[in-house]
Design an enzyme around this catalytic site. Sequence first.
Site, PDB file in Angstrom:
ATOM      1  N   THR A   1      78.494  50.809  30.707  1.00 49.38           N
ATOM      2  CA  THR A   1      78.130  49.405  30.843  1.00 49.38           C
ATOM      3  C   THR A   1      78.101  48.733  29.474  1.00 49.38           C
ATOM      4  OG1 THR A   1      76.344  47.885  31.452  1.00 49.38           O
ATOM      5  CG2 THR A   1      75.674  50.096  30.869  1.00 49.38           C
TER       6      THR A   1
ATOM      7  N   SER B   1      67.187  48.608  29.484  1.00 47.86           N
ATOM      8  CA  SER B   1      66.439  49.064  30.676  1.00 47.86           C
ATOM      9  C   SER B   1      66.634  50.572  30.767  1.00 47.86           C
ATOM     10  CB  SER B   1      66.971  48.406  31.962  1.00 47.86           C
ATOM     11  OG  SER B   1      68.213  48.999  32.333  1.00 47.86           O
TER      12      SER B   1
ATOM     13  N   TYR C   1      67.802  52.117  33.195  1.00 50.09           N
ATOM     14  CA  TYR C   1      69.144  52.308  33.759  1.00 50.09           C
ATOM     15  C   TYR C   1      70.195  52.265  32.655  1.00 50.09           C
ATOM     16  CZ  TYR C   1      73.641  50.422  35.056  1.00 50.09           C
ATOM     17  OH  TYR C   1      74.986  50.191  35.093  1.00 50.09           O
ATOM     18  N   HIS C   2      70.136  51.218  31.814  1.00 51.28           N
ATOM     19  CA  HIS C   2      71.154  51.095  30.770  1.00 51.28           C
ATOM     20  C   HIS C   2      71.069  52.281  29.801  1.00 51.28           C
ATOM     21  CE1 HIS C   2      71.199  46.788  32.144  1.00 51.28           C
ATOM     22  NE2 HIS C   2      72.482  46.918  31.881  1.00 51.28           N
TER      23      HIS C   2
ATOM     24  N   LYS D   1      72.971  55.275  30.969  1.00 51.44           N
ATOM     25  CA  LYS D   1      74.404  55.199  30.670  1.00 51.44           C
ATOM     26  C   LYS D   1      74.675  55.654  29.228  1.00 51.44           C
ATOM     27  CE  LYS D   1      76.100  53.198  34.476  1.00 51.44           C
ATOM     28  NZ  LYS D   1      77.181  53.769  35.283  1.00 51.44           N
TER      29      LYS D   1
HETATM   30  N1  USQ Z   1      69.651  36.826  35.589  1.00 47.84           N
HETATM   31  C1  USQ Z   1      69.228  35.518  35.823  1.00 47.84           C
HETATM   32  N2  USQ Z   1      68.896  35.168  37.098  1.00 47.84           N
HETATM   33  C2  USQ Z   1      68.967  36.044  38.152  1.00 47.84           C
HETATM   34  C3  USQ Z   1      69.399  37.361  37.905  1.00 47.84           C
HETATM   35  C4  USQ Z   1      69.734  37.719  36.617  1.00 47.84           C
HETATM   36  O1  USQ Z   1      69.151  34.701  34.900  1.00 47.84           O
HETATM   37  O2  USQ Z   1      68.633  35.623  39.264  1.00 47.84           O
HETATM   38  C5  USQ Z   1      70.048  37.198  34.232  1.00 47.84           C
HETATM   39  C6  USQ Z   1      69.421  38.467  33.682  1.00 47.84           C
HETATM   40  O3  USQ Z   1      68.162  38.206  33.083  1.00 47.84           O
HETATM   41  C7  USQ Z   1      70.483  38.946  32.679  1.00 47.84           C
HETATM   42  C8  USQ Z   1      71.798  38.494  33.311  1.00 47.84           C
HETATM   43  O4  USQ Z   1      71.446  37.494  34.270  1.00 47.84           O
HETATM   44  O5  USQ Z   1      70.312  38.297  31.462  1.00 47.84           O
HETATM   45  C9  USQ Z   1      72.576  39.578  34.007  1.00 47.84           C
HETATM   46  O6  USQ Z   1      71.749  40.171  34.993  1.00 47.84           O
HETATM   47  P1  USQ Z   1      72.386  41.006  36.203  1.00 47.84           P
HETATM   48  O7  USQ Z   1      71.268  41.379  37.118  1.00 47.84           O
HETATM   49  O8  USQ Z   1      73.532  40.283  36.783  1.00 47.84           O
HETATM   50  O9  USQ Z   1      73.022  42.255  35.437  1.00 47.84           O
HETATM   51  P2  USQ Z   1      72.407  43.571  34.783  1.00 47.84           P
HETATM   52  O10 USQ Z   1      71.020  43.858  35.211  1.00 47.84           O
HETATM   53  O11 USQ Z   1      72.649  43.457  33.314  1.00 47.84           O
HETATM   54  O12 USQ Z   1      73.315  44.698  35.395  1.00 47.84           O
HETATM   55  C10 USQ Z   1      74.592  44.441  36.000  1.00 47.84           C
HETATM   56  C11 USQ Z   1      74.902  45.607  36.914  1.00 47.84           C
HETATM   57  C12 USQ Z   1      75.012  46.868  36.081  1.00 47.84           C
HETATM   58  C13 USQ Z   1      76.027  46.677  34.968  1.00 47.84           C
HETATM   59  C14 USQ Z   1      75.684  45.448  34.135  1.00 47.84           C
HETATM   60  C15 USQ Z   1      76.735  45.091  33.113  1.00 47.84           C
HETATM   61  O13 USQ Z   1      73.896  45.732  37.900  1.00 47.84           O
HETATM   62  O14 USQ Z   1      75.359  47.951  36.927  1.00 47.84           O
HETATM   63  O15 USQ Z   1      75.999  47.826  34.166  1.00 47.84           O
HETATM   64  O16 USQ Z   1      75.580  44.307  35.009  1.00 47.84           O
HETATM   65  S1  USQ Z   1      76.033  44.321  31.688  1.00 47.84           S
HETATM   66  O17 USQ Z   1      75.116  43.265  32.103  1.00 47.84           O
HETATM   67  O18 USQ Z   1      77.105  43.815  30.862  1.00 47.84           O
HETATM   68  O19 USQ Z   1      75.266  45.372  31.018  1.00 47.84           O
END
Ligand code: USQ
Length: 396
Positions: free
Chosen positions: A145, A180, A182-183, A186
């Site tokens: 990720t 997190s 989770y991260h 990875k």
């Molecule tokens: N966020 C909002 N509002 C929401 C949900 C999330 O503002 O209702 C924000 C979060 O705080 C964060 C961003 O949107 O800053 C991304 O959150 P997310 O829930 O879409 O993504 P994340 O938890 O980072 O994880 C997801 C996948 C994970 C993958 C990752 C890629 O669930 O499996 O590894 O995206 S990355 O984000 O580039 O690490």
Amino acid sequence: MKVLIAGIDGYLGWSLARWLTERDDVEVHGVDGLMRREWVEEVGSASAVPIATLPDRAAALERRSGGPIPFWIGDLRDPGFASEVVRAVEPDAVVHLAECPSAPYSMMDPDHCRFVQTNNLLTTMNLMFALVAEGASAHMVKLGTMGEYGTPGVPIPEGSGWLTHEGETAYLPFPRQAGSWYHWSKVHGSNNLSFACRLSGLRVTDVMQGVVFGVYPSDGDDARLDTRCDVDAVFGTVIHRWCAQAVLGAPLTVYGAGGQRRGFIALEDSMRCLQLLLHNPPDAGEYRVVNQLDDVHRLDALVERVAAAARLHGLAAQIEHVPNPRLEEEDHRYDVASDILPSLGYRSRHAMDADLGAILGKLMTTGDRLHALEGVLHPDVSWVGGRRGRPEVVEA
Ligand code: USQ
């Protein structure tokens, strides 16, 4: 080429099974413990898009492609099972998507942290040792990720970079700053695989992927071929959540200030990248890190774009900034190198506004099913306080 998809029942796994059987001359095999369905159910949710059972999906895909889609159901945390599958399939490549993908799930409490880390590390380790036992010639494409790097405030290279310390410079893995449990799982998996390549001659592509969005293009003929789409606060990723909120008439929730920047990639482009990586494996003993993302977006700008797409569908999309349940920087630099995929010929083909329209359109057809998920949309997992639980409804 014979490809084993570990995690074939998930959002990416099922999309990849379709992509490769419908668009490539690849023999697809699958393995899955069906755990994603259980985890989502555990948090009181379900895929907003109804999905068929794995046997029914595979039967529908077999009918479409004309060839069998053999699959195994079992737990890859069991080393014997992992070895048995790898020995039976003799894959040329394994695409390892069989991990728990949710940051909030891992932050619910210590038990969920322990589960996510042991699950993710053991499945990776068991597939890794199974491939080594079979001679290590197969290529492992492992889903990492972009979150492994965190938001370090300096340009992010593709895995490693020239780092200077006390006047000396060396080419080294870039420091990881995950946000997190989770991260971090990875990151630990990446470290183990990098060492296995040096030690055993394994060939690995570790994919640092951004946030994926999109529904698999539907032919409208067989709903059993649909892939899942989660929208709840634990398993739903941000664009899918905003689209669901818009359809339900709920405000689109931005966590905190909204200056967070993330890399995004459309589902079809993610499939295109994985396909390209499968056809261009690294050398034996090479551990290759690939940053897989297209556009970097600031969340406060992206939410406006989702809201605009929703309004085109006649939806009154309001935006609301809510207290951030996560510990993350809310305004930061995010410059990411992504050179390997373009060097292999990758070009993004997606148009974000069309993809947003497709997600909204699909969710608008889900009717009561989506309305039933209204109660699990609000974030109830806090990075510092764990799972707060939802307020109880007091009967009059
Ligand atoms: N966020 C909002 N509002 C929401 C949900 C999330 O503002 O209702 C924000 C979060 O705080 C964060 C961003 O949107 O800053 C991304 O959150 P997310 O829930 O879409 O993504 P994340 O938890 O980072 O994880 C997801 C996948 C994970 C993958 C990752 C890629 O669930 O499996 O590894 O995206 S990355 O984000 O580039 O690490």
